[in-house]
Design a protein around this motif. Structure first.
Motif, PDB file in Angstrom:
ATOM      1  N   UNK A  95       0.836  -1.202   0.000  1.00 11.70           N
ATOM      2  CA  UNK A  95       0.000   0.000   0.000  1.00 11.70           C
ATOM      3  C   UNK A  95       0.871   1.252   0.000  1.00 11.70           C
ATOM      4  N   UNK A  96       1.905   1.239   0.852  1.00 15.19           N
ATOM      5  CA  UNK A  96       2.798   2.394   0.939  1.00 15.19           C
ATOM      6  C   UNK A  96       3.534   2.606  -0.375  1.00 15.19           C
ATOM      7  N   UNK A  97       3.940   1.475  -0.985  1.00 17.97           N
ATOM      8  CA  UNK A  97       4.743   1.584  -2.210  1.00 17.97           C
ATOM      9  C   UNK A  97       3.905   1.968  -3.425  1.00 17.97           C
ATOM     10  N   UNK A  98       2.577   1.791  -3.312  1.00 19.40           N
ATOM     11  CA  UNK A  98       1.714   2.052  -4.475  1.00 19.40           C
ATOM     12  C   UNK A  98       1.902   3.471  -4.990  1.00 19.40           C
ATOM     13  N   UNK A  99       1.826   4.434  -4.081  1.00 21.52           N
ATOM     14  CA  UNK A  99       1.991   5.819  -4.514  1.00 21.52           C
ATOM     15  C   UNK A  99       3.448   6.154  -4.793  1.00 21.52           C
ATOM     16  N   UNK A 100       4.323   5.623  -3.925  1.00 19.59           N
ATOM     17  CA  UNK A 100       5.760   5.918  -4.053  1.00 19.59           C
ATOM     18  C   UNK A 100       6.272   5.546  -5.444  1.00 19.59           C
ATOM     19  N   UNK A 101       5.883   4.352  -5.924  1.00 22.19           N
ATOM     20  CA  UNK A 101       6.371   3.864  -7.213  1.00 22.19           C
ATOM     21  C   UNK A 101       5.897   4.731  -8.376  1.00 22.19           C
ATOM     22  N   UNK A 102       4.832   5.466  -8.171  1.00 19.58           N
ATOM     23  CA  UNK A 102       4.276   6.248  -9.278  1.00 19.58           C
ATOM     24  C   UNK A 102       4.809   7.675  -9.305  1.00 19.58           C
ATOM     25  N   UNK A 103       5.732   7.970  -8.405  1.00 16.58           N
ATOM     26  CA  UNK A 103       6.360   9.293  -8.398  1.00 16.58           C
ATOM     27  C   UNK A 103       7.791   9.119  -8.914  1.00 16.58           C
ATOM     28  N   UNK A 104       8.181   9.894  -9.943  1.00 17.87           N
ATOM     29  CA  UNK A 104       9.545   9.774 -10.467  1.00 17.87           C
ATOM     30  C   UNK A 104      10.573   9.973  -9.354  1.00 17.87           C
TER      31      UNK A 104
ATOM     32  N   UNK B 126     -10.928   3.390  -6.391  1.00 20.96           N
ATOM     33  CA  UNK B 126     -10.368   3.970  -7.610  1.00 20.96           C
ATOM     34  C   UNK B 126      -9.970   5.423  -7.373  1.00 20.96           C
ATOM     35  N   UNK B 127     -10.752   6.123  -6.563  1.00 21.20           N
ATOM     36  CA  UNK B 127     -10.390   7.504  -6.220  1.00 21.20           C
ATOM     37  C   UNK B 127      -9.086   7.536  -5.424  1.00 21.20           C
ATOM     38  N   UNK B 128      -8.969   6.595  -4.501  1.00 27.51           N
ATOM     39  CA  UNK B 128      -7.737   6.510  -3.717  1.00 27.51           C
ATOM     40  C   UNK B 128      -6.547   6.332  -4.658  1.00 27.51           C
ATOM     41  N   UNK B 129      -6.693   5.398  -5.598  1.00 29.34           N
ATOM     42  CA  UNK B 129      -5.603   5.148  -6.542  1.00 29.34           C
ATOM     43  C   UNK B 129      -5.294   6.399  -7.363  1.00 29.34           C
ATOM     44  N   UNK B 130      -6.341   7.151  -7.716  1.00 32.42           N
ATOM     45  CA  UNK B 130      -6.125   8.374  -8.503  1.00 32.42           C
ATOM     46  C   UNK B 130      -5.299   9.381  -7.712  1.00 32.42           C
ATOM     47  N   UNK B 131      -5.591   9.507  -6.401  1.00 30.02           N
ATOM     48  CA  UNK B 131      -4.823  10.464  -5.610  1.00 30.02           C
ATOM     49  C   UNK B 131      -3.412   9.940  -5.356  1.00 30.02           C
ATOM     50  N   UNK B 132      -3.171   8.664  -5.661  1.00 24.25           N
ATOM     51  CA  UNK B 132      -1.820   8.108  -5.536  1.00 24.25           C
ATOM     52  C   UNK B 132      -1.149   8.056  -6.903  1.00 24.25           C
ATOM     53  N   UNK B 133      -1.634   8.896  -7.828  1.00 26.94           N
ATOM     54  CA  UNK B 133      -0.991   9.129  -9.133  1.00 26.94           C
ATOM     55  C   UNK B 133      -1.237   8.036 -10.161  1.00 26.94           C
ATOM     56  N   UNK B 134      -2.199   7.157  -9.937  1.00 24.35           N
ATOM     57  CA  UNK B 134      -2.442   6.110 -10.923  1.00 24.35           C
ATOM     58  C   UNK B 134      -3.393   6.625 -12.000  1.00 24.35           C
ATOM     59  N   UNK B 135      -3.012   6.435 -13.267  1.00 27.82           N
ATOM     60  CA  UNK B 135      -3.858   6.850 -14.387  1.00 27.82           C
ATOM     61  C   UNK B 135      -5.066   5.912 -14.465  1.00 27.82           C
ATOM     62  N   UNK B 140      -7.314   0.622 -13.296  1.00 24.89           N
ATOM     63  CA  UNK B 140      -8.115  -0.537 -13.686  1.00 24.89           C
ATOM     64  C   UNK B 140      -7.340  -1.835 -13.449  1.00 24.89           C
ATOM     65  N   UNK B 141      -6.083  -1.857 -13.908  1.00 24.99           N
ATOM     66  CA  UNK B 141      -5.338  -3.110 -13.831  1.00 24.99           C
ATOM     67  C   UNK B 141      -4.742  -3.388 -12.460  1.00 24.99           C
ATOM     68  N   UNK B 142      -4.425  -2.335 -11.694  1.00 22.54           N
ATOM     69  CA  UNK B 142      -3.764  -2.588 -10.410  1.00 22.54           C
ATOM     70  C   UNK B 142      -4.724  -2.548  -9.229  1.00 22.54           C
ATOM     71  N   UNK B 143      -5.925  -2.026  -9.422  1.00 17.19           N
ATOM     72  CA  UNK B 143      -6.888  -1.968  -8.309  1.00 17.19           C
ATOM     73  C   UNK B 143      -8.175  -2.713  -8.648  1.00 17.19           C
ATOM     74  N   UNK B 144      -8.811  -2.326  -9.764  1.00 13.19           N
ATOM     75  CA  UNK B 144     -10.119  -2.919 -10.072  1.00 13.19           C
ATOM     76  C   UNK B 144     -10.008  -4.416 -10.346  1.00 13.19           C
ATOM     77  N   UNK B 145      -9.066  -4.805 -11.205  1.00 15.89           N
ATOM     78  CA  UNK B 145      -8.974  -6.223 -11.569  1.00 15.89           C
ATOM     79  C   UNK B 145      -8.606  -7.099 -10.362  1.00 15.89           C
ATOM     80  N   UNK B 146      -7.573  -6.748  -9.593  1.00 14.57           N
ATOM     81  CA  UNK B 146      -7.275  -7.608  -8.428  1.00 14.57           C
ATOM     82  C   UNK B 146      -8.418  -7.677  -7.424  1.00 14.57           C
ATOM     83  N   UNK B 147      -9.103  -6.551  -7.210  1.00 12.80           N
ATOM     84  CA  UNK B 147     -10.194  -6.573  -6.235  1.00 12.80           C
ATOM     85  C   UNK B 147     -11.410  -7.318  -6.777  1.00 12.80           C
ATOM     86  N   UNK B 148     -11.500  -7.433  -8.113  1.00 10.88           N
ATOM     87  CA  UNK B 148     -12.648  -8.115  -8.724  1.00 10.88           C
ATOM     88  C   UNK B 148     -12.292  -9.549  -9.097  1.00 10.88           C
TER      89      UNK B 148
END
Lengths: 356, 232
Positions: A95-104, B126-135, B140-148
């Motif tokens: 969980x911690x690494x999820x955001x970290x990995x997406x920051x250059x 998905x919102x959480x992932x968006x705030x963690x910089x995920x496009x 879809x592939x790292x959150x929605x698919x594993x959770x589904x």
């Protein structure tokens, strides 16, 4: 300039009207009742909500205007949600690494170990969300947001779903966050106690409208705002630990208006602290009190007197060393002492609470 | 199992059934994942139309489905003429036609579990992932698919088993051509019609055990996963 908002959003069931500029450091509390639009405003800042015809600017960047809308994943912000938001398919470390990995790597300013240590997560890393307590989950969520090295941290009532023990466990971390990070934090809350502990500024929302915005010591004591009329109304002062007195088990906090004695604290001299004085713990005297058991006496000048919820009481705002102090006294006392704006007097403070 | 237990024709039919089910499941996953995602996420009024269409094969008699496919794919149908115009072999009475028929027939068994699983992932993760910089694609592939993943397991296994047992559509569309379109369930029918109950029994038992084993996988997977996801 830091975060500039101009939002005027009307929907049949609610409206949000905010036009203001948030300071570029410290904690700004978005304060208001539930339904006052705090969370919606936070979501607009994050880009999770797209208010039509709104402007959101951060430093030199336009996040939203009539022509642009930067999606949330491209905004350099961290967001801590109200309820636990950990990914249940990942352990705490992932969980911690999820955001970290997406920051250059070049833009990372907070390291993994640093964040883990900061939020005290060393022993939790291998656990999944389901195996953590609510407080532990929220600590992981905060560290996860920090690990994206945000330039702005948004927190939506991060403590409201926690029990008292978990709150007490997280609040010190939040206070340290305030000291350790130079980034601005926008903190949604409806708990005045929480706000007085950590906020530097308050944005007061009422029915979707920004009623007032300013430094905390100002907004807490303004008689035209509801905060000064709360049962637990009071004033806050910034100060430093100035002296310890082992004989009487006292520590002295130096504030602009003088010195305040508190129970002896194990804190280094010079440490910056915040104290809170409840309005009901302040009594007033026209002459320097002698032969009194009250230790803390601050000279000041009356700014204004206003009605309070109880018709028997008046709220007196006093300028002590350039900062407002709130006193809740009886109408009878106001009349008998002829207390009026402009007169000099002495505030006797029965109790001082150290906030951190 | 030795070749003497099954006749060579039985083995070929079993192989065709397995191949048909496997190909159908893979193609359905590719096709139904975006459809189920749309059904789970859209606020459009068209959603109910999509849901009704996706559920139609559940209630439609397989012979009706097979009949219309036959018309569509036959030399005078739109599909058949289109294929002919493109210089391709007609799909009716071919393995390709069976795949198409099976996909339509088994589609609800993939779409419905997937849609439910995507809905239970919820917007918040998905919102959480968006705030963690995920496009969006990343989310879809790292959150929605594993959770589904429960939905993917359930959908795959149900569609596989359902395709194995398909009869009406195959008969209408594929005929009964040994080595090409003759599946195990058709062979069972042929055996029974010829009063070769022992042969029918062998294949029937095989399918019964296979389907039960597959369902066992589904229920075992669905039992294990929620314990982890429970406190999400």
């Amino acid at each position: 300039m830091s975060l500039a908002l101009d939002i005027s959003w009307s929907r049949p069931d609610f409206r949000l009207t905010v036009d203001c500029e948030f300071p570029d450091s410290g904690i700004t509390a978005l304060f208001g009742r539930s339904g006052s639009g705090k969370t919606t405003l936070l979501r607009c800042i994050a880009g999770l909500e797209r208010a039509p015809r709104a402007t959101v600017r951060f430093n030199a960047d336009v996040w939203q205007d009539d022509h642009h809308f930067l999606p949330p994943h491209q905004r350099p912000l961290g967001y801590v949600f109200q309820e636990s938001s950990l990914f249940s398919h990942l352990d705490a470390r992932a969980n911690l690494e999820y955001g970290l990995q997406r920051v250059p790597a070049a833009r990372r300013r907070i390291g993994f170990d640093q964040a883990v240590q900061f939020m005290g997560l060393e022993s939790l890393l291998a656990h999944r969300a389901g195996e953590l307590s609510a407080g532990q989950r929220q600590r992981v969520a905060i560290a996860r947001a920090l690990l994206t090295s945000p330039q702005l941290l948004l927190m939506d009532e991060p403590l409201s779903n926690l029990d008292l023990a978990s709150r007490a466990e997280i609040l010190p971390h939040l206070e340290r966050l305030h000291d350790a990070l130079s980034i601005p934090i926008v903190y949604v809350s409806h708990e005045i106690g929480e706000v007085t502990r950590i906020a530097d500024h308050i944005a007061l929302l009422e029915g979707g409208t920004l009623r007032a915005f300013g430094p905390i010591h100002d907004l807490l004591t303004r008689p035209d705002l509801p905060l000064a009329h709360l049962e637990e109304a009071g004033s806050v002062f910034e100060g430093v630990i100035a002296q310890h007195d082992a004989q009487y088990h006292l520590s002295y906090v130096g504030i602009a208006a003088g010195r305040l004695a508190i129970s002896l604290r194990d804190a280094p001299l010079g440490q910056r602290v915040r104290v809170r004085i409840d309005a009901r713990d302040v009594s007033l005297a026209l002459r320097p009190p002698e032969q009194t058991s009250i230790t803390n006496i601050l000279p000041g000048r009356v700014m204004d007197i206003s009605d309070d919820r109880d018709p028997a009481q008046r709220l007196v705002r006093i300028d002590v060393g350039g900062r407002p102090l709130l006193a809740r006294i009886t109408l009878r006392a106001v009349t008998q002492l002829s207390i009026a704006p402009g007169i000099a007097l002495y505030a006797q403070v029965k109790s001082v609470a150290l906030m951190n | 199992m030795s070749a003497s237990f099954y006749s060579p024709d039985d083995l070929v039919a079993l192989w065709i059934s397995l191949k048909l089910a496997a190909i159908t499941v893979v193609l359905l996953l590719l096709l139904c994942t975006p459809m189920a995602w749309w059904l789970a996420m859209t606020r459009s009024r068209l959603r109910v139309v999509g849901e009704a269409m996706a559920a139609l094969p559940l209630v439609l008699p397989p012979t009706v489905l097979g009949f219309y496919l036959l018309l569509f794919l036959g030399p005078h149908g739109w599909g058949g003429r289109l294929m002919h115009g493109l210089g391709m072999q007609p799909l009716a009475f071919s393995f390709g036609g069976l795949v198409l028929g099976s996909m339509l027939y088994s589609m609800p068994f993939v779409i419905q579990p997937l849609q439910g699983a995507f809905q239970s992932v919820g917007v918040r993760a998905l919102e959480v992932a968006a705030t963690l910089r995920a496009s969006p694609l990343d989310r879809f592939f790292t959150v929605a698919v594993p959770l589904a993943r429960r939905g993917f397991i359930t959908g795959s296994v149900l569609a596989f088993a359902h395709t194995l047992g398909e009869f009406g559509v195959v008969l209408m569309l594929g005929g009964n051509i040994p080595g090409r379109t003759q599946t195990a369930s058709i062979v069972i029918f042929n055996h029974a019609e010829a009063f070769d109950y022992a042969a029918a029994q062998r294949l029937s038992l095989t399918l019964l055990i296979a389907c039960f084993a597959l369902l066992l996988i589904v229920y075992a997977a669905n039992r294990r996963v929620p314990e982890i996801a429970a406190s999400a």
